[in-house]
Scaffold this motif. Sequence first.
Motif, PDB file in Angstrom:
ATOM      1  N   UNK A  46       3.690 -21.431  26.485  1.00 26.16           N
ATOM      2  CA  UNK A  46       4.010 -21.724  25.092  1.00 26.16           C
ATOM      3  C   UNK A  46       5.132 -22.746  24.961  1.00 26.16           C
ATOM      4  N   UNK A  47       6.070 -22.743  25.909  1.00 26.62           N
ATOM      5  CA  UNK A  47       7.186 -23.677  25.825  1.00 26.62           C
ATOM      6  C   UNK A  47       6.692 -25.115  25.959  1.00 26.62           C
ATOM      7  N   UNK A  48       5.718 -25.328  26.840  1.00 32.65           N
ATOM      8  CA  UNK A  48       5.164 -26.663  27.037  1.00 32.65           C
ATOM      9  C   UNK A  48       4.450 -27.115  25.763  1.00 32.65           C
ATOM     10  N   UNK A  49       3.690 -26.220  25.176  1.00 28.61           N
ATOM     11  CA  UNK A  49       2.957 -26.549  23.953  1.00 28.61           C
ATOM     12  C   UNK A  49       3.921 -26.812  22.800  1.00 28.61           C
ATOM     13  N   UNK A  50       4.952 -25.970  22.721  1.00 24.51           N
ATOM     14  CA  UNK A  50       5.925 -26.152  21.639  1.00 24.51           C
ATOM     15  C   UNK A  50       6.601 -27.514  21.731  1.00 24.51           C
ATOM     16  N   UNK A  51       6.749 -27.996  22.961  1.00 25.76           N
ATOM     17  CA  UNK A  51       7.432 -29.269  23.141  1.00 25.76           C
ATOM     18  C   UNK A  51       6.605 -30.444  22.629  1.00 25.76           C
ATOM     19  N   UNK A  52       5.285 -30.325  22.726  1.00 28.06           N
ATOM     20  CA  UNK A  52       4.431 -31.484  22.480  1.00 28.06           C
ATOM     21  C   UNK A  52       3.605 -31.380  21.205  1.00 28.06           C
ATOM     22  N   UNK A  53       3.332 -30.175  20.754  1.00 33.75           N
ATOM     23  CA  UNK A  53       2.299 -30.010  19.720  1.00 33.75           C
ATOM     24  C   UNK A  53       2.859 -29.492  18.401  1.00 33.75           C
ATOM     25  N   UNK A  54       2.426 -30.123  17.307  1.00 29.67           N
ATOM     26  CA  UNK A  54       2.857 -29.610  16.001  1.00 29.67           C
ATOM     27  C   UNK A  54       1.991 -28.440  15.539  1.00 29.67           C
ATOM     28  N   UNK A  55       0.791 -28.329  16.131  1.00 28.53           N
ATOM     29  CA  UNK A  55      -0.088 -27.235  15.744  1.00 28.53           C
ATOM     30  C   UNK A  55      -0.550 -26.504  17.004  1.00 28.53           C
ATOM     31  N   UNK A  56      -0.742 -25.198  16.891  1.00 35.68           N
ATOM     32  CA  UNK A  56      -1.158 -24.428  18.060  1.00 35.68           C
ATOM     33  C   UNK A  56      -2.252 -23.437  17.672  1.00 35.68           C
ATOM     34  N   UNK A  57      -3.207 -23.260  18.580  1.00 38.38           N
ATOM     35  CA  UNK A  57      -4.229 -22.238  18.397  1.00 38.38           C
ATOM     36  C   UNK A  57      -4.155 -21.296  19.591  1.00 38.38           C
ATOM     37  N   UNK A  58      -4.099 -20.005  19.332  1.00 42.04           N
ATOM     38  CA  UNK A  58      -4.043 -19.001  20.394  1.00 42.04           C
ATOM     39  C   UNK A  58      -5.452 -18.485  20.626  1.00 42.04           C
TER      40      UNK A  58
END
Lengths: 332, 264
Positions: B203-215
Amino acid sequence: MALLDIAGLTVSIDGAAVLGPLSFSMEPGTSLGLVGESGCGKSMTALSIMGLLPERARLAGSIRFDGTELAGLDDRAHARLRGRRMAMIFQEPMTALNPVRTIGDQIAEGLLLHGLGGGDVSGRVADIMARVGLPPARFPQALYPHQLSGGQRQRVMIAIALAMQPALLIADEPTTALDVTVQLDILGLIRDIARENAMALLLITHDLGVVAAMCERTMVMYAGRSVESGPTRAVLGSPAHPYTRGLLDALPTGDRIGRPLRVIPGSVPRAGDRVDACAFAPRCAIVGPVCRERTPGFTDLASGQTVACHFADGAGGTGGVGRTGGMNGRTG
Amino acid sequence: MSSADGPFLVELDGVVRDYRLPRRWLFSPPPVLRALDGVSLAIRPGESVGIVGESGSGKSTLARIVAGLDRPEAGRVRRGGCVQMVFQDPYGSLDPRMRVERIVGEALFGDPDGRARKRERCIDALEAVGLSADDMRKYPHAFSGGQRQRIAIARALVARPDLVIADEPVSALDVSVQAQVLNLMVDLRGRFGMAYMLISHDLAVIAHLCERVAVIHGGRIVEEGATAAVLASPRHQHTRALLDAVLPPDPQAAREKLDRARRS
């Protein structure tokens, strides 16, 4: 007396130095985390202790374990200690377990081999399996590894290690191959079992969060040597070596979305590229001329760490006075 | 590649993908694993979407469907631009017997540009990822893991993609090198404006790069939203489990998390 006392340990493969010189010691029942990136020598350290180095590897220096010198010990004597007094949990439980033998057999193997089973080996195995979260009702001893999930296989590995009640438990990236939601269960199990049985725990990981949760003391390794060691609180809370600081800064954290991370430029040196200088100098933010000329000695800091940096005390160029090659990472 | 009419670069509607597993007995029907179970997802031009999930959740199948490497059993996939992919393992994804020039240039197969122009574009792509024209003649073995991942990114970049799908692009790399590659990805998006679909368990990697996330969990998207909002107040139990599993490099906080997990 220290359970494990490593002094001036070096390992080379085909003439290329892959580890050391490395010195540290562990008291019984304590926990030490070895942290570093690939090739830093943390797994080589574990294999040296276990006597499982590859055939071509040459070991020098001293590894005293439980009063026995392991360097130069013959294979049979080492095998008598392995499992009985020291056990290891590997990263990939699928390759570490034998696919054609039942899990009950594999847990019992050590008991039988070292003559510890007593009358009721099967009962003992059942007790151990229940302790690691594989209750006999759901997990018969006749299961094979392929019938288990990754986390369950790692529980079998822990059971094998636990069966002998060793004085030293080495865990090499025990949760790296597992899903994150399983990670906490397995780490918690390892920690509790080490505590209950007063085992010393040597935990090898690249994950700073894992040592933070698991280990009283931490040793950060780079290019085969210790660069910083001490109480985990101090090493992670007030890192003194620029490499430790760099590792902490490089972690992406949620509150810096889209902004650049601070990076450590370059990449880790390859084994054999070791020089008589600070190995971190080519990537270091505070490098000075002395760093390229001399290997730094160890400086003890008031905050509790022992640091291998010429600039550890802020003065520059004087680090390591009188401490070169000394003990570092003493635990307990 | 179809023309981009709608506002979306990629649009998935109720996508289902089954995998037939090996038969248990010779005459029994093969068991079916539903890897994706009705997934709907849309990515707009220039947007970065993270897909987070554990192994077996279907996240890599989703990446392959979006990239067109795999077809759905049911549902619809619409693609409105050039899609390129960066894989997890920079050791396995580059042909060891090809020089960098050919590895990167292969993405231009069928492109109308002439040979000299293609070469220039390869050099431009390599320079954009921090490598140089001299590296064109080398083989993959001459590079470190981080540099190899830069080559893989250059290969994706050279075709001027509208969307880059990155499947665990940094999980095989050392921590200190991960940050370099993540920074590069942020930097490239700023310069070329492509969209990202970033697949990760972290999640930390995604939080760094992405404004939107899908789980994604069990082949379904269980939660989707702005990354900051999902991280701050996760609604689905699986999202909370993923967040709880992250150990911070702070002894007190990490120990408390471990103790809490042991009690529950």
